[in-house]
Design a protein around this motif. Structure first.
Motif, PDB file in Angstrom:
ATOM      1  N   SER A  14      -9.962  -9.386  -1.124  1.00 18.98           N
ATOM      2  CA  SER A  14      -9.439  -8.009  -1.141  1.00 18.98           C
ATOM      3  C   SER A  14      -9.441  -7.398   0.248  1.00 18.98           C
ATOM      4  N   LEU A  15     -10.512  -7.615   0.979  1.00 20.05           N
ATOM      5  CA  LEU A  15     -10.571  -7.101   2.347  1.00 20.05           C
ATOM      6  C   LEU A  15      -9.500  -7.759   3.204  1.00 20.05           C
ATOM      7  N   SER A  16      -9.355  -9.056   3.085  1.00 19.19           N
ATOM      8  CA  SER A  16      -8.333  -9.780   3.855  1.00 19.19           C
ATOM      9  C   SER A  16      -6.932  -9.262   3.538  1.00 19.19           C
ATOM     10  N   GLN A  17      -6.656  -9.072   2.255  1.00 21.86           N
ATOM     11  CA  GLN A  17      -5.336  -8.588   1.845  1.00 21.86           C
ATOM     12  C   GLN A  17      -5.072  -7.171   2.344  1.00 21.86           C
ATOM     13  N   ALA A  21      -2.160  -6.016   4.891  1.00 24.98           N
ATOM     14  CA  ALA A  21      -1.230  -4.924   4.557  1.00 24.98           C
ATOM     15  C   ALA A  21      -1.200  -3.887   5.670  1.00 24.98           C
ATOM     16  N   SER A  22      -2.354  -3.595   6.251  1.00 31.56           N
ATOM     17  CA  SER A  22      -2.385  -2.604   7.328  1.00 31.56           C
ATOM     18  C   SER A  22      -1.643  -3.108   8.559  1.00 31.56           C
ATOM     19  N   VAL A  27       4.127  -1.883  11.782  1.00 31.54           N
ATOM     20  CA  VAL A  27       5.424  -1.982  12.441  1.00 31.54           C
ATOM     21  C   VAL A  27       6.501  -1.174  11.721  1.00 31.54           C
ATOM     22  N   LEU A  28       6.180  -0.661  10.549  1.00 28.40           N
ATOM     23  CA  LEU A  28       7.159   0.108   9.781  1.00 28.40           C
ATOM     24  C   LEU A  28       7.078   1.584  10.136  1.00 28.40           C
ATOM     25  N   ILE A  38      -3.575   3.469   3.362  1.00 26.17           N
ATOM     26  CA  ILE A  38      -3.808   2.019   3.452  1.00 26.17           C
ATOM     27  C   ILE A  38      -5.049   1.733   4.287  1.00 26.17           C
ATOM     28  N   ARG A  39      -5.231   2.475   5.355  1.00 28.82           N
ATOM     29  CA  ARG A  39      -6.441   2.290   6.171  1.00 28.82           C
ATOM     30  C   ARG A  39      -7.688   2.662   5.379  1.00 28.82           C
TER      31      ARG A  39
END
Length: 139
Positions: A14-17, A21-22, A27-28, A38-39
């Motif tokens: 979960s932490l890796s995912q 995602a962050s 870049v978006l 998200i952070r």
């Protein structure tokens, strides 16, 4: 007796995912409130993963070294025993992770969030190291 590592594995995933995602959203061109959310998810996953990590570390040490070595000891002492048993490779870094975890519980401002977010990126690798060390000797 082998420890059930599922909770630690899931928390690391979960932490890796959330970290991935962050990085993907950086870049978006998204509104800052979405990026902040998200952070915040990364920070929450860091908290859970840290808790799972040190508790699993303690369980492994109790089973394999003896509960008398870890019951009632300070966190630094627990990490020292874990280091001596090659579960972690840096006591001071784990103490820094502990400090970051405590900061998320007591204060929450932008500077703290940035610090903990940064620590989460380093922590995930140390959590994986811990998991691999326990998996290698989990019998």
């Amino acid at each position: 007796m082998a420890l059930n590592l599922d909770s630690l594995i899931k928390s690391i995933e979960s932490l890796s995912q959330s970290l991935q995602a962050s990085k993907d959203i950086s870049v978006l061109d998204l509104p800052s409130n979405i990026k902040d959310t998200i952070r915040a998810g990364v920070i929450q996953n860091f908290e859970v993963c840290y808790e799972q990590s040190w508790k699993m570390m303690k369980r492994w040490l109790e089973e394999n070294v003896g509960s008398s070595y870890v019951d009632g000891v300070t966190r630094r002492e627990l990490f020292r025993v874990a280091f001596e048993n090659k579960l972690i490779d840096d006591v001071d870094r784990w103490m820094d992770f502990h400090k970051s975890r405590n900061e998320t519980s007591h204060t929450y401002d932008q500077a703290t969030a940035e610090e903990v977010f940064s620590d989460a990126e380093f922590f995930v690798e140390d959590a994986r190291f811990l998991l691999q060390a326990i998996e290698a000797r989990n019998d």
